[in-house]
Structure formats: C-alpha cells, structure tokens
Design a protein around this motif. Structure first.
Motif, short mmCIF file in Angstrom:
data_model
loop_
_atom_site.label_atom_id
_atom_site.label_comp_id
_atom_site.label_asym_id
_atom_site.label_seq_id
_atom_site.Cartn_x
_atom_site.Cartn_y
_atom_site.Cartn_z
N UNK A 39 58.52 17.66 72.79
CA UNK A 39 57.88 17.27 74.05
C UNK A 39 58.25 15.85 74.43
N UNK A 40 58.94 15.70 75.55
CA UNK A 40 59.30 14.39 76.07
C UNK A 40 58.05 13.70 76.64
N UNK A 41 58.12 12.39 76.81
CA UNK A 41 56.99 11.62 77.34
C UNK A 41 56.52 12.16 78.69
N UNK A 91 58.29 8.37 71.58
CA UNK A 91 57.95 9.15 72.77
C UNK A 91 56.45 9.07 73.05
N UNK A 92 55.64 9.17 72.01
CA UNK A 92 54.19 9.09 72.20
C UNK A 92 53.76 7.72 72.69
N UNK A 93 54.37 6.68 72.17
CA UNK A 93 54.05 5.33 72.64
C UNK A 93 54.47 5.13 74.09
N UNK A 94 55.61 5.70 74.47
CA UNK A 94 56.07 5.62 75.86
C UNK A 94 55.08 6.34 76.78
N UNK A 127 67.18 8.01 72.56
CA UNK A 127 66.26 8.21 71.43
C UNK A 127 65.60 9.59 71.47
N UNK A 128 65.41 10.13 72.68
CA UNK A 128 64.77 11.45 72.80
C UNK A 128 65.71 12.54 72.28
N UNK A 161 67.36 16.22 67.90
CA UNK A 161 68.34 16.66 66.90
C UNK A 161 67.77 16.54 65.49
N UNK A 162 67.17 15.40 65.22
CA UNK A 162 66.64 15.15 63.88
C UNK A 162 65.52 16.15 63.54
N UNK A 163 64.76 16.56 64.53
CA UNK A 163 63.65 17.49 64.34
C UNK A 163 64.12 18.94 64.24
N UNK A 164 65.39 19.18 64.49
CA UNK A 164 65.92 20.55 64.52
C UNK A 164 65.10 21.42 65.48
N UNK A 165 64.87 20.86 66.65
CA UNK A 165 64.09 21.55 67.66
C UNK A 165 64.89 22.71 68.25
N UNK A 166 64.19 23.67 68.80
CA UNK A 166 64.84 24.78 69.50
C UNK A 166 64.95 24.49 70.99
N UNK A 167 63.92 23.81 71.51
CA UNK A 167 63.84 23.54 72.94
C UNK A 167 63.29 22.13 73.15
N UNK A 168 63.91 21.38 74.04
CA UNK A 168 63.40 20.07 74.44
C UNK A 168 62.83 20.25 75.83
#
Length: 159
Positions: A21-23, A57-60, A110-111, A116-123
């Motif tokens: 989840x983006x900001x 992202x959460x801080x943003x 950074x997002x 990528x680092x989280x090995x997410x399926x969907x951003x």
C-alpha cells in the motif's frame, strides 16, 4: 541483482495476494472511509489480501494527513493501521533505492524498492502520474501496479 525469488505455494493452496500500500492509498482511506482505498483495507482485514508496507511510506502518509487533513482524519489513519495485520518490510538499502531511480522519480523509488523487497504481488497507488507510466509499467517488475479501484474491479470479476 534482480528481484527475490517467488514464495513457494503448497499444491492446490491459493494464498492471499501480498498487497503493498502506497502512501496515497493510506491517505485516501483515512480521508474517505467509504471510498475504494478504505474498501481495500476492509478486504485486507477480512484476510482476502495480506497488506504490506514500509515505515517510510507510513511516515509519508502520516505527515500528509496531519498537514492537510487534520486530527480527525489522522486518528482514523491510526485506527486503520491498528486494525490491520500489516507486514512491515525492512527498509530498502540506498543501492536498492538507487536502482529503482532509473525507472521512476527518485522521490518514489523507495516505494518500488520496498515493494520488491517485500516480494509483493500487487502495488496499490493512486499516484498515476508517477507509477502508471510507460517506463514503470514496462520495467518488467515482478508485481503489478494498479489503483485500488482497479484492484477491487479485478476482485469482483474474478470472484
């Protein structure tokens, strides 16, 4: 260096998609509790998707909500955050962020690096201007990028 390997799945077991989840999604969900972004968070709370994020992202999101939307919306953001089983990814390295700066604005790299680092399926993002561009979409990332509305439409169609 390339993306991390995919997570193995047991035969016949369908896992919930990992959704970064983006900001912009957090901000919209806090600002509009009945909108698409809030529905995505509800979907995650019900266990249909695994929410993933990063501290940055959460801080943003927190800073933007505090500065632009006020205390009531900030409290809603905190409640949403507390209600989720959110997985926080380790911060991307400067090198990981720099690699993504080749395809997206440096302020947003950074997002992608965290996704990528989280090995997410969907951003998920509402920032079409920076994320849904030909250079990003053609970058051969190992995850899809879409808006919360597109994600929800896809769930309705496939569900």
């Amino acid at each position: 260096q390339g993306p991390p390997p995919a997570r193995p799945e047991a035969p016949g077991v369908k896992r919930s998609p990992r959704v970064f989840l983006d900001a912009s999604v957090w901000i919209a969900a806090a600002g509009s509790p009945t909108g698409g972004s809030a529905l995505v968070l509800a979907w995650c709370r019900q266990g249909h998707a695994k929410p993933v994020g990063s501290r940055r992202v959460l801080l943003e999101a927190e800073r933007n909500i505090r500065d632009k939307l006020g205390e009531e919306v900030l409290l809603r953001f905190y409640r949403e955050l507390a209600a989720l089983d959110l997985e926080l990814v380790e911060p991307p390295t400067p090198q990981e962020i720099a690699a993504q700066s080749q395809i997206i604005s440096p302020k947003d790299a950074h997002v992608l690096a965290a996704g990528l680092k989280a090995r997410t399926d969907i951003l998920l993002t509402l920032d079409r201007k920076h994320f849904l561009t030909p250079s990003v979409l053609k970058a051969n990332l190992p995850f899809q990028i879409m808006t919360p509305g597109d994600f929800l439409r896809r769930l309705v169609i496939s569900g």
